[in-house]
Write an enzyme that holds these catalytic residues in place. Structure first.
Site, PDB file in Angstrom:
ATOM      1  N   ASP A 174       0.800  -1.230   0.000  1.00 33.86           N
ATOM      2  CA  ASP A 174       0.000   0.000   0.000  1.00 33.86           C
ATOM      3  C   ASP A 174       0.836   1.286   0.000  1.00 33.86           C
ATOM      4  O   ASP A 174       0.363   2.323  -0.428  1.00 33.86           O
ATOM      5  CB  ASP A 174      -1.021   0.016   1.148  1.00 33.86           C
TER       6      ASP A 174
ATOM      7  N   GLU B 231       4.271 -10.571   4.449  1.00 37.13           N
ATOM      8  CA  GLU B 231       2.966 -11.004   3.942  1.00 37.13           C
ATOM      9  C   GLU B 231       3.024 -11.683   2.580  1.00 37.13           C
ATOM     10  O   GLU B 231       2.293 -11.306   1.654  1.00 37.13           O
ATOM     11  CB  GLU B 231       1.993  -9.804   3.925  1.00 37.13           C
TER      12      GLU B 231
ATOM     13  N   TYR C 267      -5.139  -7.974  12.334  1.00 36.92           N
ATOM     14  CA  TYR C 267      -5.926  -6.737  12.430  1.00 36.92           C
ATOM     15  C   TYR C 267      -7.359  -6.990  12.875  1.00 36.92           C
ATOM     16  O   TYR C 267      -8.300  -6.593  12.190  1.00 36.92           O
ATOM     17  CB  TYR C 267      -5.922  -6.024  11.082  1.00 36.92           C
TER      18      TYR C 267
ATOM     19  N   GLU D  26       2.364  -6.601  13.347  1.00 38.03           N
ATOM     20  CA  GLU D  26       1.437  -5.539  12.940  1.00 38.03           C
ATOM     21  C   GLU D  26       0.088  -5.769  13.597  1.00 38.03           C
ATOM     22  O   GLU D  26      -0.412  -6.892  13.641  1.00 38.03           O
ATOM     23  CB  GLU D  26       1.223  -5.511  11.410  1.00 38.03           C
TER      24      GLU D  26
HETATM   25  C1  E9O Z   1       1.384  -4.408   5.452  1.00 37.62           C
HETATM   26  C2  E9O Z   1       1.438  -2.910   5.642  1.00 37.62           C
HETATM   27  O1  E9O Z   1       2.471  -2.390   4.857  1.00 37.62           O
HETATM   28  N1  E9O Z   1       0.244  -4.955   6.164  1.00 37.62           N
HETATM   29  C3  E9O Z   1      -1.033  -4.354   5.802  1.00 37.62           C
HETATM   30  C4  E9O Z   1      -0.988  -2.857   6.102  1.00 37.62           C
HETATM   31  C5  E9O Z   1      -2.310  -2.156   5.746  1.00 37.62           C
HETATM   32  O2  E9O Z   1      -2.871  -1.450   6.569  1.00 37.62           O
HETATM   33  C6  E9O Z   1       0.102  -2.266   5.283  1.00 37.62           C
HETATM   34  O3  E9O Z   1       0.183  -0.878   5.443  1.00 37.62           O
HETATM   35  O4  E9O Z   1      -2.749  -2.315   4.626  1.00 37.62           O
HETATM   36  C7  E9O Z   1      -2.163  -5.043   6.496  1.00 37.62           C
HETATM   37  C8  E9O Z   1      -2.677  -6.187   5.694  1.00 37.62           C
HETATM   38  C9  E9O Z   1      -3.850  -6.795   6.353  1.00 37.62           C
HETATM   39  C10 E9O Z   1      -4.765  -7.384   5.355  1.00 37.62           C
HETATM   40  C11 E9O Z   1      -5.801  -8.179   6.053  1.00 37.62           C
HETATM   41  C12 E9O Z   1      -6.925  -8.501   5.196  1.00 37.62           C
HETATM   42  C13 E9O Z   1      -7.818  -9.445   5.916  1.00 37.62           C
HETATM   43  C14 E9O Z   1      -9.111  -9.595   5.209  1.00 37.62           C
HETATM   44  C15 E9O Z   1      -9.958 -10.604   5.879  1.00 37.62           C
END
Ligand code: E9O
Length: 606
Positions: A186, A419, A473, A509
């Site tokens: 992102d 990831e 998250y 995270e």
């Molecule tokens: C990597 C980071 O660079 N992890 C991401 C962060 C984000 O906020 C990003 O800034 O996008 C989080 C990824 C979480 C994805 C979870 C999706 C779950 C769907 C059910």
């Protein structure tokens, strides 16, 4: 191949090529890696649309047009610089600390090297291309196009030719030549010459490599190499921080044991004591080269549930971060670096991960000096499609990264990727190669991968790692709005990773976006209150997991708000920072600060 950090001393020096470079953007060209224009042979200054660009700095936010900000393809940098005659007996090495993503370098119109990948240094000996006592022209062509074979990966769409019917009516949805290049991550793909450029001057007989391993028992081992040792005497001295010589030898390799070595500790565990290894080359009684490397005595070990530093359990109170700031993007800036590390200390932090690429060399030295423990990560964020992924390039980046940072005591682990889609069967062989490569070069640090899209029951690679990092998250990407569920979900999820793999775990995270100043009571997503509550609830789970020895650390996502590409889920960037992009505290910063300060003295933790 090994690059020493640049040093000025009795023998070595450099000319900085930082400053304003002449800058020309090529028209969108679809991002083809082959260079269409031979602009290295011309004088860029004479171009109609030539402007200037500061170095180091990302170019994206310096102009006034979205064309420059969103440019995909080539840009050209040029700088003219005198090289003094008095230096003609020195070797001249042109060194770039970071150019994102693909760089072709020319000296006086002649191609001297090219380099792939955004965040690691590269250099080339240009002694035979340089004109001494004259002005020289340095040209760099930079391409930021990402594809399935770059690291990080990106998807490239190119609308080649519009289809028209006989009456000339346009039938394609997109205009001719429309280009879209979206990274598998992102954060904004800031491009250009992101860190310093130097013309390094070293003697013709010179020191080439230093490797030092020193542990908490006082045992040490070192090895150095020189371009030639014919008729050269080597002198090696180890100094403590008071400048006393504690060891010396005339060999290029050596080992020993220091009684009462003062150890390097992360903050909260002790002082970050540093030592110095000084290597001199002497010929006919004259000093021909000298280099000083700082290092520390410290040991990293791990059990099936914890990470230890100098045999004491280490609990990481940390941050995911970015090298990101207004105007400069990912360009190196001393003020931003210093402010960030000062704030990290103010927060009571002891740790961070270099999300999602190796950070500046300046910063690695600061981590050592301040006692901040770091997981250094390769630029491999969001790996998918392993059939197209470039395993060799990934190994090269990992190798170059370890080579660059191996003597820093603050670095306690290597992260292979963030990831990745490692639920794919073919990811196993891919990651096995990386783990073996890292272990092959460095036996003193654990290797990890940061898991996101995969779970305890479908990841094909986690058992290959020395410890496991997990991004989760709850309350944001999963179960938005259900704050009371977070505690149990986090506990459940992380416990299952631990029961499955029996390895130490750091949650690398967690968090939520908040738009600074947006207040809602009761809380609503994107308010400061909501972010604060998500964090507090997650902390309840962390406390239980820590008590059970299930986790050995936690890192908030993110230290500060940062710029992203445009998508429906981002309003001028990712707002998961506990600080704003200009580094002002949000409510959640105080919550986190209270928590970290209470746990900062690690002897209070079990
Ligand atoms: C990597 C980071 O660079 N992890 C991401 C962060 C984000 O906020 C990003 O800034 O996008 C989080 C990824 C979480 C994805 C979870 C999706 C779950 C769907 C059910």
């Amino acid at each position: 191949n090994c690059l020493l950090h640049v040093q000025k001393n009795e023998i070595r020096t450099f000319d900085s090529l930082d400053g304003l470079w002449t800058f020309v953007r090529e028209p969108h060209n679809g991002g083809d890696i082959g260079i269409g224009n031979q602009w290295n042979t011309l004088d860029l200054e004479k171009f109609n649309n030539a402007t200037v660009m500061p170095v180091p700095c990302a170019y994206n936010d310096i102009g006034t047009s979205s064309e420059l900000r969103d440019h995909i393809g080539w840009v050209w940098y040029e700088k003219k610089e005198f090289v003094p005659l008095r230096d003609r007996n020195m070797r001249h090495v042109l060194r770039f600390a970071s150019v994102n993503y693909f760089a072709v370098v020319y000296v006086n119109s002649e191609k001297v090297t090219s380099h792939t990948g955004g965040h690691l240094p590269f250099e080339v000996d240009v002694s035979s291309q340089i004109k001494f006592g004259a002005e020289n022209k340095f040209t760099v062509a930079v391409n930021n196009t990402l594809s399935w074979s770059t690291i990080p990966q990106g998807d490239f769409n190119y609308q080649r030719v519009a289809q028209r019917n006989i009456s000339g009516r346009i039938l394609s949805r997109l205009p001719d030549g429309a280009v879209k290049n979206v990274g598998n991550f992102d954060f904004f793909n800031y491009a250009g010459i992101l860190r310093s450029v130097q013309l390094v001057k070293i003697p013709s007989i010179h020191i080439q490599n230093i490797n030092i391993v020193a542990d908490h028992t006082g045992s040490f081992y070192f090895e150095t190499a020189a371009s030639s040792l014919d008729g050269v005497k080597v002198e090696v001295k180890m100094f403590d921080s008071d400048g006393n010589v504690v060891y010396s030898t005339n060999q290029t390799k050596g080992e020993g044991k220091l009684e009462n070595a003062k150890l390097w500790w992360p903050r909260g565990m002790g002082d970050p004591n540093l030592y110095n290894l000084e290597i001199s080359l002497i010929s006919d009684g004259e000093l021909v080269d000298i280099y000083r490397e700082t290092f520390g005595f410290r040991t990293v070990t791990w059990s099936d549930s914890q990470i230890f530093i100098n045999s004491k359990p280490f609990y990481c109170l940390g941050f995911g971060m970015h090298e990101d700031f207004e105007l400069i993007g990912r360009g190196f800036n001393q003020a931003v670096m210093t402010k960030d590390l000062n704030l990290l200390e103010w927060m009571g932090g002891n740790c961070y991960r270099t999300t999602h690429y190796p950070y500046s060399e300046e910063r690695m030295f600061e981590n050592d000096r301040r006692g901040i423990a770091v997981i250094v990560e390769t630029p491999a964020v969001g790996l998918k499609g392993f059939s197209k992924a470039n395993n060799n390039l990934h190994v090269k980046m990992l190798t170059d990264m370890i080579d660059r940072d191996k003597n820093h005591p603050s670095v306690f682990a290597w992260s292979l990727a963030n990831e990745p889609n490692t639920n794919k069967k073919e990811s196993r062989a891919y990651f096995k190669t990386l783990v073996d490569a890292a272990h092959g070069i460095d036996r003193t640090r654990p290797v990890t991968t940061v898991y996101g899209p995969t779970n305890f029951d479908n990841d094909e690679t986690a058992d290959l790692m020395d410890f496991i990092c997990v991004n989760r998250y709850y309350g944001w990407y999963i179960d938005m709005g259900y704050i009371p569920w977070i505690n149990q979900s986090v506990y459940w999820d992380i416990s299952l990773w631990r029961e499955t793999f029996h390895k130490p775990i750091i949650v690398t995270e967690y968090g939520a976006d908040s738009i600074p100043g947006l207040n809602q009571e009761p809380s609503v997503d994107f308010s400061e209150q909501y972010q604060n509550e998500v964090i507090q609830e997650t902390h309840h789970a962390f406390d239980a997991l820590h008590k059970d020895h299930t986790i050995t650390g936690e890192m908030i996502w993110n230290f500060a708000d940062f710029m992203t590409g445009m998508t429906t889920t981002r309003a001028v960037g990712n707002h998961k920072g506990v600080f704003t992009r200009s580094r002002q505290a949000k409510i959640s910063a105080y919550t986190l600060r209270n928590r970290y300060l209470k746990r900062f003295d690690q002897s209070n933790l079990e």
